[in-house]
Design an enzyme around this catalytic site. Structure first.
Site, mmCIF file in Angstrom:
data_model
loop_
_atom_site.group_PDB
_atom_site.id
_atom_site.type_symbol
_atom_site.label_atom_id
_atom_site.label_comp_id
_atom_site.label_asym_id
_atom_site.label_seq_id
_atom_site.Cartn_x
_atom_site.Cartn_y
_atom_site.Cartn_z
ATOM 1 N N ARG A 169 0.849 -1.179 0.000
ATOM 2 C CA ARG A 169 0.000 0.000 0.000
ATOM 3 C C ARG A 169 0.890 1.236 0.000
ATOM 4 N NH1 ARG A 169 -3.577 -2.773 -1.371
ATOM 5 N NH2 ARG A 169 -5.625 -3.112 -0.450
ATOM 6 N N HIS A 223 -1.452 -0.078 -9.764
ATOM 7 C CA HIS A 223 -2.083 -1.010 -8.808
ATOM 8 C C HIS A 223 -2.667 -2.233 -9.524
ATOM 9 C CE1 HIS A 223 -4.094 -1.261 -4.588
ATOM 10 N NE2 HIS A 223 -3.929 -2.472 -5.098
ATOM 11 N N GLU A 265 -3.623 7.404 -4.687
ATOM 12 C CA GLU A 265 -3.949 6.804 -5.988
ATOM 13 C C GLU A 265 -5.457 6.796 -6.200
ATOM 14 O OE1 GLU A 265 -2.278 2.784 -5.109
ATOM 15 O OE2 GLU A 265 -4.342 2.079 -5.337
#
Ligand code: 8YV
Length: 324
Positions: A242, A290, A271
């Protein structure tokens, strides 16, 4: 559920066809065919008839949102291993069960960790842009020289499921594995890796640092200026966990000074729209959006695992992946 009645499941994003087919077979799903991202108010409104919610990490269940969910909602069965988007303390207070999808995405995410490591170390993004932009004009022994990872030290923060698979893959490059974890692993899962009881000790020996720990209050900004100073000069930083575990300003300063030779990042603070703008300006970063678990096999498996958790819950059993 009363006999003969099917639970209503609010599914917040478009899921793989096979997962939605199983949802249609066993539940009354409220699907999202256009894959629209729901804001909190919409999420709460759509939850009106739901017994369960099957969300992704893109939906944020703050204490406020959880407090405003209808009492009928009894379980949040996440389509993700990370559950930092859910205030689990608030869920517990409201009596909502929370589950996640561990294991099934470890291989896919470890693959991306390797891609990021190699992409950062061997300047893949820079080279690819050069070719695409027709800027590749010459070759010389000094051209695009990067960092070789074979035989170097691979440091893992968070030797959980993904960290262990990443370590296994890194062994394929003859890398020496070091790790920090809240507790030392048993000899079998440790597989000869060297345990460090502090993050600082691990950093000192991490030619490549790969971050796999969850985002919690304790891990927020873990890789900060003081810790980066402990890394060997010219280290490579990889993050598939993360974004919150990295202090962006500190990492960017280290990438500019060369203290950190390169970084490979799949996850970011802010993000997708609000990542630190300077990442885009740096040549020595390899950036992905991601996609750690984004393979067909893994997406299906994540959906089925979330459904296994729902099935257990509505059968009156303890879901396998209960986290709250
Ligand atoms: C998922 C992830 O794609 O599972 C996680 O925690 O970060 C990703 O791999 C995403 O969270 C799906 O909701």
């Amino acid at each position: 559920m009363p006999a003969g009645e099917r639970a209503v499941v609010l599914v917040t994003r478009k899921l793989p066809d096979a997962v939605e087919a199983r949802l249609e077979r066993d539940y009354e799903p409220i699907l999202n065919p256009s894959d629209k991202l729901y804001a909190s108010e919409e999420l709460i409104a759509l939850s009106g008839k739901a017994d369960a919610i099957l969300p992704c990490h893109t939906e944020h269940f703050s204490a406020d949102v959880i407090g405003r969910l209808p009492d009928k909602v009894k379980i949040i069965a996440n389509f993700s291993v990370g559950y930092d988007h859910v205030d689990v303390a608030a869920a517990k207070v409201k009596g909502i069960t929370v589950t996640n999808t561990p294991d099934v995405l470890s291989d896919a995410t470890a693959e991306i960790a390797m891609l990021l490591m190699l992409g950062a170390a061997r300047r893949a993004s820079e080279g690819e842009r050069l070719v695409r932009a027709q800027q590749w004009k010459d070759w010389s022994p000094a051209f695009m020289v990067g960092t070789q990872v074979t035989g170097k030290r691979f440091g893992v923060i968070g030797m959980g499921r993904v960290g262990r698979v990443a370590a296994k893959r890194a062994r394929g490059f003859d890398m020496e594995i070091h790790y920090f974890n809240r507790s030392r692993l048993d000899p079998e899962p440790e597989a000869g890796a060297t345990f460090h009881s502090t993050v600082d000790d691990l950093l000192k020996v991490s030619d490549v640092l790969s971050i796999h720990c969850p985002a919690t209050l304790e891990t927020k900004g873990l890789l900060n200026e003081q810790r980066i100073a402990n890394l060997p000069d010219g280290a490579i930083v990889v993050n598939t966990g993360r974004g919150g575990t990295i202090d962006d300003a500190a990492l960017i300063a280290a990438l500019k000074s060369g203290k950190v030779a390169a970084a490979g990042l799949d996850v970011f603070n802010g993000e997708p729209l609000d990542i630190h703008p300077e990442y885009r300006e740096l040549d020595n970063v390899f950036l992905l959006p991601h996609i750690g678990s984004a393979t067909k096999e893994t997406r299906d498996a994540m959906g089925f695992r979330a459904l296994d958790n729902l099935d257990a819950f509505f059968a009156g059993n303890e879901p396998r992946d209960r986290v709250a």
